[in-house]
Design an enzyme around this catalytic site. Structure first.
Site, PDB file in Angstrom:
ATOM      1  N   VAL A  99     -21.670  49.488 -29.732  1.00 20.20           N
ATOM      2  CA  VAL A  99     -22.221  48.288 -29.090  1.00 20.20           C
ATOM      3  C   VAL A  99     -21.408  47.083 -29.554  1.00 20.20           C
ATOM      4  O   VAL A  99     -21.189  46.895 -30.756  1.00 20.20           O
ATOM      5  CB  VAL A  99     -23.712  48.105 -29.436  1.00 20.20           C
ATOM      6  CG1 VAL A  99     -24.230  46.786 -28.880  1.00 20.20           C
ATOM      7  CG2 VAL A  99     -24.531  49.270 -28.899  1.00 20.20           C
ATOM      8  N   LYS A 100     -20.951  46.295 -28.578  1.00 23.34           N
ATOM      9  CA  LYS A 100     -20.110  45.138 -28.909  1.00 23.34           C
ATOM     10  C   LYS A 100     -20.979  43.893 -28.885  1.00 23.34           C
ATOM     11  O   LYS A 100     -21.686  43.638 -27.893  1.00 23.34           O
ATOM     12  CB  LYS A 100     -19.005  45.052 -27.856  1.00 23.34           C
ATOM     13  CG  LYS A 100     -17.707  44.444 -28.323  1.00 23.34           C
ATOM     14  CD  LYS A 100     -16.662  44.672 -27.222  1.00 23.34           C
ATOM     15  CE  LYS A 100     -15.357  44.013 -27.544  1.00 23.34           C
ATOM     16  NZ  LYS A 100     -14.435  44.098 -26.404  1.00 23.34           N
ATOM     17  N   VAL A 101     -20.941  43.142 -29.972  1.00 24.86           N
ATOM     18  CA  VAL A 101     -21.736  41.898 -30.048  1.00 24.86           C
ATOM     19  C   VAL A 101     -20.797  40.760 -30.437  1.00 24.86           C
ATOM     20  O   VAL A 101     -19.819  40.970 -31.154  1.00 24.86           O
ATOM     21  CB  VAL A 101     -22.885  42.008 -31.092  1.00 24.86           C
ATOM     22  CG1 VAL A 101     -23.855  43.124 -30.737  1.00 24.86           C
ATOM     23  CG2 VAL A 101     -22.352  42.203 -32.503  1.00 24.86           C
TER      24      VAL A 101
END
Ligand code: G3P
Length: 217
Positions: free
Chosen positions: A82-84
């Site tokens: 997951v890219k944040v």
């Protein structure tokens, strides 16, 4: 150094993957928009094709919604990262998702301090954007070097994922510095094969093939 490919174009990923050049894939909202595909569908398709980590980015700005989006993205496949974004809300989301065992890629990193915070929050990957720093006459590669030093000083396991790669030289420079991963558009990965002396040498060989009538098949 691992190669990630920075695109959501399925055909381009497949071509490089068939050659063994793809250790993972990164996407972002701009790349998803460019593909014209639904984010969940195209991400699933990429995850099915690639064994390594596939980064899919949240689109909310607050931690609560980011976490809900991250959990939904993580359900697509086991190899989702997951890219944040590197904001305070992004770091909160990073900590929560890492504690749940989800890989997290913290993106839009432009300073060593930001990278230090991401490592403390348990990031799997930190994505310093070297091309965008170079665009401002700042030194993107120096940032990679600084993060390498800091992470090595303290044994942080967060992997340095050099992003915003614009040229083949960026790839070899990142490898020399010791970036763990570089993510690049397919055209940049292909450009790594080019050398003017290779072209010149091959033209010379072909002239002699023609002159001597050399045939193999
Ligand atoms: O991985 C991040 C990358 O896609 C950003 O690249 O060229 O838009 O700065 P660029």
């Amino acid at each position: 150094m691992k190669f990630f490919v920075d695109t959501a174009e399925i055909d381009q990923i497949r071509e490089l993957n068939d050659l063994g050049m793809v250790d993972g894939v990164t996407t972002n909202p701009s790349l998803i928009a460019k593909s014209g595909r639904d984010i969940l569908e195209v991400t699933k398709e990429i995850c099915d094709m690639i064994d390594g980590p596939v980064s899919a980015e949240v689109v909310a700005l607050d931690a609560e919604t980011m976490l809900a989006e991250g959990r939904k993205l993580a359900k697509i496949a086991d190899n989702i990262a997951v890219k944040v974004p590197l904001t305070w809300a992004g770091l909160q989301t990073c900590k929560a998702l890492s504690d749940e065992g989800t890989m997290v890629n913290v993106t839009l990193c432009f300073s060593a301090n930001q990278a230090l915070l991401a490592a403390k929050a348990g990031a799997t990957f930190i994505s310093p954007f070297i091309g965008r720093l170079d665009d401002l006459n700042m030194d993107g590669l120096e940032l990679i070097e600084d993060i390498r030093t800091i992470y090595d000083n303290y044994g942080f396991e967060t992997q340095i994922l050099a992003a915003s790669i614009r040229s083949a030289n960026h790839m070899s420079d990142c490898a020399k510095i010791g970036a763990d991963v570089a993510t690049a558009p397919p055209a940049v990965i292909k450009a790594m094969a080019n050398h003017v002396l290779t072209d010149k040498g091959l033209a010379g060989f072909m002239a002699d093939v023609e002159k001597a009538g050399i045939k193999i098949l």
